[in-house]
Scaffold this motif. Sequence first.
Motif, PDB file in Angstrom:
ATOM      1  N   GLU A 243       0.840  -1.183   0.000  1.00  4.98           N
ATOM      2  CA  GLU A 243       0.000   0.000   0.000  1.00  4.98           C
ATOM      3  C   GLU A 243       0.881   1.240   0.000  1.00  4.98           C
ATOM      4  O   GLU A 243       1.882   1.297   0.711  1.00  4.98           O
ATOM      5  N   LYS A 244       0.510   2.244  -0.781  1.00  2.61           N
ATOM      6  CA  LYS A 244       1.290   3.460  -0.873  1.00  2.61           C
ATOM      7  C   LYS A 244       1.223   4.208   0.462  1.00  2.61           C
ATOM      8  O   LYS A 244       0.147   4.447   1.003  1.00  2.61           O
ATOM      9  N   VAL A 245       2.384   4.567   0.992  1.00  2.00           N
ATOM     10  CA  VAL A 245       2.468   5.223   2.292  1.00  2.00           C
ATOM     11  C   VAL A 245       2.238   6.718   2.103  1.00  2.00           C
ATOM     12  O   VAL A 245       2.857   7.351   1.258  1.00  2.00           O
ATOM     13  N   LYS A 246       1.329   7.274   2.900  1.00  2.00           N
ATOM     14  CA  LYS A 246       1.059   8.704   2.873  1.00  2.00           C
ATOM     15  C   LYS A 246       1.579   9.330   4.156  1.00  2.00           C
ATOM     16  O   LYS A 246       1.628   8.682   5.197  1.00  2.00           O
ATOM     17  N   CYS A 247       1.937  10.589   4.064  1.00  2.00           N
ATOM     18  CA  CYS A 247       2.364  11.275   5.284  1.00  2.00           C
ATOM     19  C   CYS A 247       1.139  11.507   6.170  1.00  2.00           C
ATOM     20  O   CYS A 247      -0.002  11.458   5.699  1.00  2.00           O
ATOM     21  N   ILE A 248       1.383  11.748   7.427  1.00  2.00           N
ATOM     22  CA  ILE A 248       0.283  11.817   8.400  1.00  2.00           C
ATOM     23  C   ILE A 248      -0.633  13.018   8.140  1.00  2.00           C
ATOM     24  O   ILE A 248      -1.834  12.940   8.370  1.00  2.00           O
ATOM     25  N   LEU A 249      -0.103  14.106   7.630  1.00  2.00           N
ATOM     26  CA  LEU A 249      -0.938  15.269   7.350  1.00  2.00           C
ATOM     27  C   LEU A 249      -1.800  15.057   6.114  1.00  2.00           C
ATOM     28  O   LEU A 249      -2.960  15.461   6.089  1.00  2.00           O
ATOM     29  N   CYS A 250      -1.246  14.405   5.093  1.00  2.00           N
ATOM     30  CA  CYS A 250      -2.025  14.126   3.885  1.00  2.00           C
ATOM     31  C   CYS A 250      -3.101  13.067   4.157  1.00  2.00           C
ATOM     32  O   CYS A 250      -4.203  13.144   3.620  1.00  2.00           O
ATOM     33  N   LYS A 251      -2.761  12.097   4.993  1.00  2.00           N
ATOM     34  CA  LYS A 251      -3.699  11.014   5.291  1.00  2.00           C
ATOM     35  C   LYS A 251      -4.956  11.538   5.983  1.00  2.00           C
ATOM     36  O   LYS A 251      -6.064  11.109   5.681  1.00  2.00           O
ATOM     37  N   HIS A 252      -4.789  12.498   6.891  1.00  3.86           N
ATOM     38  CA  HIS A 252      -5.932  13.052   7.630  1.00  3.86           C
ATOM     39  C   HIS A 252      -6.405  14.381   7.066  1.00  3.86           C
ATOM     40  O   HIS A 252      -7.266  15.032   7.678  1.00  3.86           O
ATOM     41  N   ASN A 253      -5.862  14.787   5.932  1.00  2.00           N
ATOM     42  CA  ASN A 253      -6.234  16.016   5.238  1.00  2.00           C
ATOM     43  C   ASN A 253      -6.127  17.237   6.164  1.00  2.00           C
ATOM     44  O   ASN A 253      -7.054  18.025   6.285  1.00  2.00           O
ATOM     45  N   ILE A 254      -4.976  17.378   6.811  1.00  2.00           N
ATOM     46  CA  ILE A 254      -4.712  18.493   7.721  1.00  2.00           C
ATOM     47  C   ILE A 254      -3.829  19.498   6.998  1.00  2.00           C
ATOM     48  O   ILE A 254      -2.786  19.147   6.469  1.00  2.00           O
ATOM     49  N   GLN A 255      -4.267  20.739   6.981  1.00  2.00           N
ATOM     50  CA  GLN A 255      -3.487  21.808   6.381  1.00  2.00           C
ATOM     51  C   GLN A 255      -2.808  22.600   7.498  1.00  2.00           C
ATOM     52  O   GLN A 255      -3.491  23.160   8.358  1.00  2.00           O
ATOM     53  N   PRO A 256      -1.474  22.645   7.524  1.00  2.00           N
ATOM     54  CA  PRO A 256      -0.793  23.405   8.579  1.00  2.00           C
ATOM     55  C   PRO A 256      -1.069  24.897   8.447  1.00  2.00           C
ATOM     56  O   PRO A 256      -1.166  25.432   7.346  1.00  2.00           O
ATOM     57  N   ASP A 257      -1.221  25.548   9.591  1.00  2.00           N
ATOM     58  CA  ASP A 257      -1.493  26.972   9.620  1.00  2.00           C
ATOM     59  C   ASP A 257      -0.646  27.600  10.718  1.00  2.00           C
ATOM     60  O   ASP A 257      -0.410  26.966  11.754  1.00  2.00           O
ATOM     61  N   TYR A 258      -0.194  28.814  10.517  1.00  2.00           N
ATOM     62  CA  TYR A 258       0.697  29.449  11.489  1.00  2.00           C
ATOM     63  C   TYR A 258      -0.004  29.722  12.816  1.00  2.00           C
ATOM     64  O   TYR A 258       0.648  29.884  13.838  1.00  2.00           O
ATOM     65  N   LYS A 259      -1.338  29.752  12.840  1.00  2.00           N
ATOM     66  CA  LYS A 259      -2.066  29.986  14.082  1.00  2.00           C
ATOM     67  C   LYS A 259      -2.254  28.712  14.900  1.00  2.00           C
ATOM     68  O   LYS A 259      -2.571  28.786  16.077  1.00  2.00           O
ATOM     69  N   ASN A 260      -2.035  27.542  14.294  1.00  2.00           N
ATOM     70  CA  ASN A 260      -2.169  26.266  15.002  1.00  2.00           C
ATOM     71  C   ASN A 260      -0.799  25.899  15.585  1.00  2.00           C
ATOM     72  O   ASN A 260      -0.104  25.019  15.086  1.00  2.00           O
ATOM     73  N   VAL A 261      -0.444  26.542  16.669  1.00  2.00           N
ATOM     74  CA  VAL A 261       0.884  26.396  17.255  1.00  2.00           C
ATOM     75  C   VAL A 261       1.075  25.010  17.855  1.00  2.00           C
ATOM     76  O   VAL A 261       2.170  24.460  17.824  1.00  2.00           O
ATOM     77  N   GLN A 262       0.013  24.419  18.365  1.00  2.00           N
ATOM     78  CA  GLN A 262       0.126  23.097  18.990  1.00  2.00           C
ATOM     79  C   GLN A 262       0.525  22.036  17.960  1.00  2.00           C
ATOM     80  O   GLN A 262       1.358  21.185  18.237  1.00  2.00           O
TER      81      GLN A 262
END
Length: 96
Positions: free
Chosen positions: A8-27
């Motif tokens: 199975e093709k390995v996806k990164c954790i952000l792509c897998k859960h469809n998370i877009q990094p944002d500068y306001k999400n410091v955590q």
Amino acid sequence: MPNPFQKEKVKCILCKHNIQPDYKNVQLLSQFQSSYTGRIYGRHITGLCKKMQARVEDEIMKAQAMGFMGVLTKRVEFLKDPKLFDPERPLRPHKY
């Protein structure tokens, strides 16, 4: 017929859960920063794809410039967050 033995093709954790990094999400961004030195972990440690790694680095730099994140240390309240990856066991070890 598709290959039944194909991995199975390995996806990164952000792509897998469809998370877009944002500068306001410091955590979220603090997960990709060393708690001791403040350095940003590389792709071989985080396991992110090239696109997401570049985006995370840009957003961390933006958050540090805006004053949301520290440059040399991580906030104390984020030290006990669950780890997305283990920095002590990188996916691809160093060549030395």
